[in-house]
Each structure stands twice: as C-alpha cells, then as structure tokens.
Design an enzyme around this catalytic site. Sequence first.
Site, PDB file in Angstrom:
ATOM      1  N   HIS A 130      53.524  26.104  68.139  1.00 31.34           N
ATOM      2  CA  HIS A 130      53.126  24.809  67.584  1.00 31.34           C
ATOM      3  C   HIS A 130      51.607  24.642  67.648  1.00 31.34           C
ATOM      4  CE1 HIS A 130      53.839  20.349  66.983  1.00 31.34           C
ATOM      5  NE2 HIS A 130      52.613  20.349  67.480  1.00 31.34           N
ATOM      6  N   GLU A 131      51.016  24.911  68.809  1.00 27.92           N
ATOM      7  CA  GLU A 131      49.577  24.697  68.979  1.00 27.92           C
ATOM      8  C   GLU A 131      48.754  25.742  68.228  1.00 27.92           C
ATOM      9  OE1 GLU A 131      48.749  21.869  69.964  1.00 27.92           O
ATOM     10  OE2 GLU A 131      50.670  21.352  70.859  1.00 27.92           O
ATOM     11  N   HIS A 134      48.393  24.874  64.658  1.00 28.65           N
ATOM     12  CA  HIS A 134      47.339  23.882  64.412  1.00 28.65           C
ATOM     13  C   HIS A 134      45.998  24.557  64.127  1.00 28.65           C
ATOM     14  CE1 HIS A 134      48.826  19.832  64.857  1.00 28.65           C
ATOM     15  NE2 HIS A 134      49.458  20.117  65.984  1.00 28.65           N
TER      16      HIS A 134
END
Length: 164
Positions: A130-131, A134
């Site tokens: 997820h990170e 980003h």
Amino acid sequence: MALRKIVTGEDPVLRKTSRTVENFDEKLGVLLDDMAETMYKAEGVGLAAVQVGILKRVVTIDVGDGLIELVNPVITESSGTQEDSEGCLSFPNEFGIVERPNQVTVKAFDRSGKPVEYHGTGLLARAFCHEIDHLDGVVFKDKVKEMLEPEPPKKRLFVRPKRK
C-alpha cells in the site's frame, strides 16, 4: 518533531511519482520523525512522504510490531494472495476490498543509508504494498474490487467495514 498535514482526497500530488532519496542527512531524519508522529497521531499503520506533500521515496510503517522506516524501498519478491479491506489516511472514511500479495520482501535503506531488508506477511505485506504504491502515484482506490460502507474503525488504518 512536528505533525505534518496529510494530503487528502483527489489532490494531484497523490498521483505523482516520488523521487529517489540521495541525501541521507539530518533533513531526512526530521522528515522520518515527523512522518512517524503524524502517522501515530492519525492512528494509521503506514504513511508515505507523498501523503504529507513530499515527493521522496520515504515510508513509515507500524502494524503493531514497532516502527519501520523505509527509504527508497523496492519490493523484490512477492507470493501468495490475500483479499481484505483497506482504507487510507488520504481518503478518510473510504474503504474497499483489495487483493495484495500475502508475502513480500522489501529492500530499502534506513535513515543513515544502511541497506535493510524486511519480510512481511499478512497485514505487514499489505502495508508494504500500500505505502510503496503511494510512491508511484498509485492509491488503494485504483485497486479496489468493491467499495465498502464505512463503520467505526476497529484497527488503526485497515478496518473491516460492512459490505454493501
């Protein structure tokens, strides 16, 4: 340390690709400290620098086992699959079902420039993916299979809202 403002909604900065960190200096340490403080205050399990408006490949994560700081992270291996609900500090009260690898290996650097490697399964693997997404301008909503109705959070970032 200082709290940083979390970029939310459809702010164009969330769609930009972050730049590689080249200077492992005091300024990087301040950014990492601020990001950790901001993440904890917001009750998140992860935060990418782009979420505080800084286009650098820097991530902080804590799924309950202690703070992990990643500079210039790269997922080098992944296996298996898991499907679960995700939310994001940049999209408050929005949740959806996302499929991610169940196991990942991440290579990165720590705040001093020393190479580090982490192996994550389950929630930690999900947070890594997820990170790091980003950092490439990808948000969880790009990968959602099904949006969910929000309910009060049960866990800091990744919660299990009710299906529509």
